[in-house]
Design a protein around this motif. Structure first.
Motif, PDB file in Angstrom:
ATOM      1  N   LEU A   7       0.864  -1.179   0.000  1.00 11.72           N
ATOM      2  CA  LEU A   7       0.000   0.000   0.000  1.00 11.72           C
ATOM      3  C   LEU A   7       0.899   1.226   0.000  1.00 11.72           C
ATOM      4  O   LEU A   7       1.597   1.494   0.988  1.00 11.72           O
ATOM      5  N   THR A   8       0.907   1.986  -1.103  1.00  5.37           N
ATOM      6  CA  THR A   8       1.681   3.237  -1.134  1.00  5.37           C
ATOM      7  C   THR A   8       0.775   4.387  -0.700  1.00  5.37           C
ATOM      8  O   THR A   8      -0.444   4.298  -0.812  1.00  5.37           O
ATOM      9  N   GLY A   9       1.365   5.442  -0.211  1.00  4.98           N
ATOM     10  CA  GLY A   9       0.552   6.540   0.316  1.00  4.98           C
ATOM     11  C   GLY A   9      -0.184   6.123   1.564  1.00  4.98           C
ATOM     12  O   GLY A   9      -1.274   6.614   1.864  1.00  4.98           O
ATOM     13  N   ALA A  10       0.427   5.206   2.313  1.00  8.06           N
ATOM     14  CA  ALA A  10      -0.253   4.593   3.466  1.00  8.06           C
ATOM     15  C   ALA A  10      -0.599   5.602   4.548  1.00  8.06           C
ATOM     16  O   ALA A  10      -1.540   5.399   5.310  1.00  8.06           O
ATOM     17  N   GLY A  11       0.147   6.693   4.621  1.00  9.31           N
ATOM     18  CA  GLY A  11      -0.109   7.675   5.670  1.00  9.31           C
ATOM     19  C   GLY A  11      -1.179   8.696   5.319  1.00  9.31           C
ATOM     20  O   GLY A  11      -1.552   9.513   6.153  1.00  9.31           O
ATOM     21  N   GLY A  12      -1.674   8.649   4.093  1.00  7.76           N
ATOM     22  CA  GLY A  12      -2.650   9.638   3.643  1.00  7.76           C
ATOM     23  C   GLY A  12      -4.082   9.281   4.012  1.00  7.76           C
ATOM     24  O   GLY A  12      -4.352   8.279   4.681  1.00  7.76           O
ATOM     25  N   HIS A  13      -4.973  10.118   3.548  1.00 12.46           N
ATOM     26  CA  HIS A  13      -6.384  10.002   3.893  1.00 12.46           C
ATOM     27  C   HIS A  13      -6.973   8.692   3.366  1.00 12.46           C
ATOM     28  O   HIS A  13      -7.566   7.906   4.110  1.00 12.46           O
ATOM     29  N   VAL A  14      -6.778   8.429   2.073  1.00 11.26           N
ATOM     30  CA  VAL A  14      -7.299   7.187   1.490  1.00 11.26           C
ATOM     31  C   VAL A  14      -6.538   5.992   2.074  1.00 11.26           C
ATOM     32  O   VAL A  14      -7.129   4.969   2.430  1.00 11.26           O
ATOM     33  N   GLY A  15      -5.225   6.144   2.199  1.00 15.47           N
ATOM     34  CA  GLY A  15      -4.406   5.051   2.711  1.00 15.47           C
ATOM     35  C   GLY A  15      -4.823   4.614   4.102  1.00 15.47           C
ATOM     36  O   GLY A  15      -4.963   3.415   4.387  1.00 15.47           O
ATOM     37  N   GLN A  16      -5.042   5.583   4.976  1.00 13.38           N
ATOM     38  CA  GLN A  16      -5.472   5.255   6.343  1.00 13.38           C
ATOM     39  C   GLN A  16      -6.870   4.633   6.352  1.00 13.38           C
ATOM     40  O   GLN A  16      -7.155   3.725   7.141  1.00 13.38           O
ATOM     41  N   ILE A 173     -11.487   7.671  -8.292  1.00 12.19           N
ATOM     42  CA  ILE A 173     -12.094   7.998  -7.000  1.00 12.19           C
ATOM     43  C   ILE A 173     -12.798   9.348  -7.106  1.00 12.19           C
ATOM     44  O   ILE A 173     -12.279  10.291  -7.719  1.00 12.19           O
ATOM     45  N   GLY A 174     -13.986   9.412  -6.490  1.00  8.38           N
ATOM     46  CA  GLY A 174     -14.727  10.670  -6.479  1.00  8.38           C
ATOM     47  C   GLY A 174     -14.211  11.584  -5.397  1.00  8.38           C
ATOM     48  O   GLY A 174     -13.155  12.214  -5.554  1.00  8.38           O
ATOM     49  N   ASN A 175     -14.889  11.609  -4.286  1.00  5.18           N
ATOM     50  CA  ASN A 175     -14.584  12.586  -3.254  1.00  5.18           C
ATOM     51  C   ASN A 175     -14.693  11.910  -1.890  1.00  5.18           C
ATOM     52  O   ASN A 175     -15.790  11.645  -1.415  1.00  5.18           O
ATOM     53  N   LEU A 176     -13.535  11.610  -1.298  1.00  2.00           N
ATOM     54  CA  LEU A 176     -13.518  10.963   0.016  1.00  2.00           C
ATOM     55  C   LEU A 176     -13.405  12.033   1.085  1.00  2.00           C
ATOM     56  O   LEU A 176     -12.382  12.704   1.182  1.00  2.00           O
ATOM     57  N   ASN A 177     -14.442  12.184   1.857  1.00  2.00           N
ATOM     58  CA  ASN A 177     -14.411  13.177   2.939  1.00  2.00           C
ATOM     59  C   ASN A 177     -14.105  12.491   4.252  1.00  2.00           C
ATOM     60  O   ASN A 177     -14.244  11.288   4.387  1.00  2.00           O
ATOM     61  N   GLU A 178     -13.718  13.264   5.200  1.00  2.00           N
ATOM     62  CA  GLU A 178     -13.341  12.714   6.499  1.00  2.00           C
ATOM     63  C   GLU A 178     -14.474  11.894   7.095  1.00  2.00           C
ATOM     64  O   GLU A 178     -14.285  10.829   7.636  1.00  2.00           O
ATOM     65  N   ASP A 179     -15.694  12.399   6.933  1.00  2.53           N
ATOM     66  CA  ASP A 179     -16.799  11.753   7.619  1.00  2.53           C
ATOM     67  C   ASP A 179     -18.029  11.709   6.715  1.00  2.53           C
ATOM     68  O   ASP A 179     -18.274  10.742   6.006  1.00  2.53           O
ATOM     69  N   HIS A 180     -18.795  12.776   6.699  1.00  4.60           N
ATOM     70  CA  HIS A 180     -20.059  12.784   5.964  1.00  4.60           C
ATOM     71  C   HIS A 180     -19.905  13.483   4.615  1.00  4.60           C
ATOM     72  O   HIS A 180     -18.921  14.175   4.397  1.00  4.60           O
TER      73      HIS A 180
END
Ligand SMILES: NC(=O)C1=CN([C@@H]2O[C@H](COP(=O)(O)OP(=O)(O)OC[C@H]3O[C@@H](n4cnc5c(N)ncnc54)[C@H](O)[C@@H]3O)[C@@H](O)[C@H]2O)C=CC1
Ligand SMILES: O=C1O[C@H](COP(=O)(O)O)[C@@H](O)[C@H](O)[C@H]1O
Length: 256
Positions: A7-16, A173-180
């Motif tokens: 998994l590259t970019g493991a520390g990022g938003h999608v990665g986490q 990928i569209g739009n991954l937000n933190e929560d909602h």
């Protein structure tokens, strides 16, 4: 996939998002840009994804790669996308061949096709009663240099599939937000991808059999201008979320 997965970019938003939800399901190898804290539960590496000396030990004995590392900014400058996104993706594929990797899942983007959102189509195409759909068979039509880098990443994958037989799934990928889902942002609601659906579609892409695929990564939103048919058919993707089911704070029950 029984072999280790990088998994590259493991520390990022999608990665986490992917790692936290699928942590126990795969034998992960994690590539971070910088030293992670706290240390993850799986073997990890740090450095630049465009650097062969960084990637070579990370990709050794790996069966599949989820490649997320890169500059995610829609206004990212050319020098950055050339280096982090295009050169980085080329390095992943080049060393994937060397390591005998079977499959690469590539984080493409809505911005690879952003120029389909013309003045004539918008904002109507973001609305639930509009039937305009992109389905992944259309050619890329980037709306910025970041989008060019994602379209290029898809094309790099095409070459490595045709020339070396690596199975490739580009997830736009569209739009991954933190929560909602975002409120007061029609476009964002139309291309929202929930965290659960994000982990699920990456899991599906690791499990499914395919050659070269390009699918859209969004939740099953009432508003949408991307078709989910290919992701459902080829990957077995079964999204559970819908941006229409959130009122800004929490999930709401919609009347039939
Ligand atoms: N979050 C979203 O809504 C979307 C994300 N994407 C794509 O998904 C991927 C992940 O995005 P996010 O997690 O949101 O971004 P992020 O910025 O949170 O994560 C990206 C990670 O990659 C690392 N990175 C950047 N350049 C690197 C390099 N040269 N070498 C090694 N690591 C490097 C960063 O340090 C960061 O940890 C990106 O490729 C992005 O273009 C695509 C569409 C939508
Ligand atoms: O590819 C990406 O897309 C998302 C959503 O696009 P936006 O234009 O609605 O912001 C973006 O947030 C993310 O940074 C980018 O990597």
């Amino acid at each position: 996939m029984d072999d280790p997965v990088l998994l590259t970019g493991a520390g990022g938003h999608v990665g986490q998002t992917v790692y936290e939800r699928l942590k126990d399901d795969y034998d992960w190898r994690l590539l971070y840009h910088t030293q992670p804290s706290p240390e993850p539960d799986h073997p990890y590496f740090t450095g630049e994804v465009q650097d062969t000396d960084t990637v070579r030990p990370a990709i050794e004995d790996v069966g599949a790669v989820i490649h997320l590392a890169g500059d995610p900014r829609r206004d990212a400058p050319w020098r950055s996308v050339i280096s982090n996104n295009i050169d980085g993706t080329h390095t992943i594929y080049e060393l994937a061949v060397e390591a005998g990797v079977e499959k690469v899942v590539f984080a493409s983007s809505n911005h690879a096709v952003g120029a389909f959102e013309t003045d004539e189509r918008t904002p109507e195409m973001y609305r639930a009663d509009d039937d305009f759909r992109l389905d992944g068979t259309e050619r890329p039509r980037p709306g910025n240099k970041y989008g060019i880098s994602k379209a290029t990443g898809e094309t790099i994958g095409r070459y490595y599939h045709d020339e070396y037989g690596i199975a490739v799934c580009n997830i736009r990928i569209g739009n991954l937000n933190e929560d909602h889902p975002p409120i007061d942002y029609e476009r964002g609601q139309a291309m929202w991808l929930s965290t659960e659906d994000c982990a699920h579609i990456h899991d599906c892409a690791l499990q499914a059999d395919y050659g070269y695929e390009t699918v859209y990564g969004i939740s099953d939103n009432d508003r949408k201008y991307y078709s989910l048919e290919r992701a459902k058919e080829v990957l077995g993707y079964e999204p559970r979320d819908n941006s229409a089911h959130f009122d800004g704070d929490e999930r709401v029950v919609k009347p039939d």
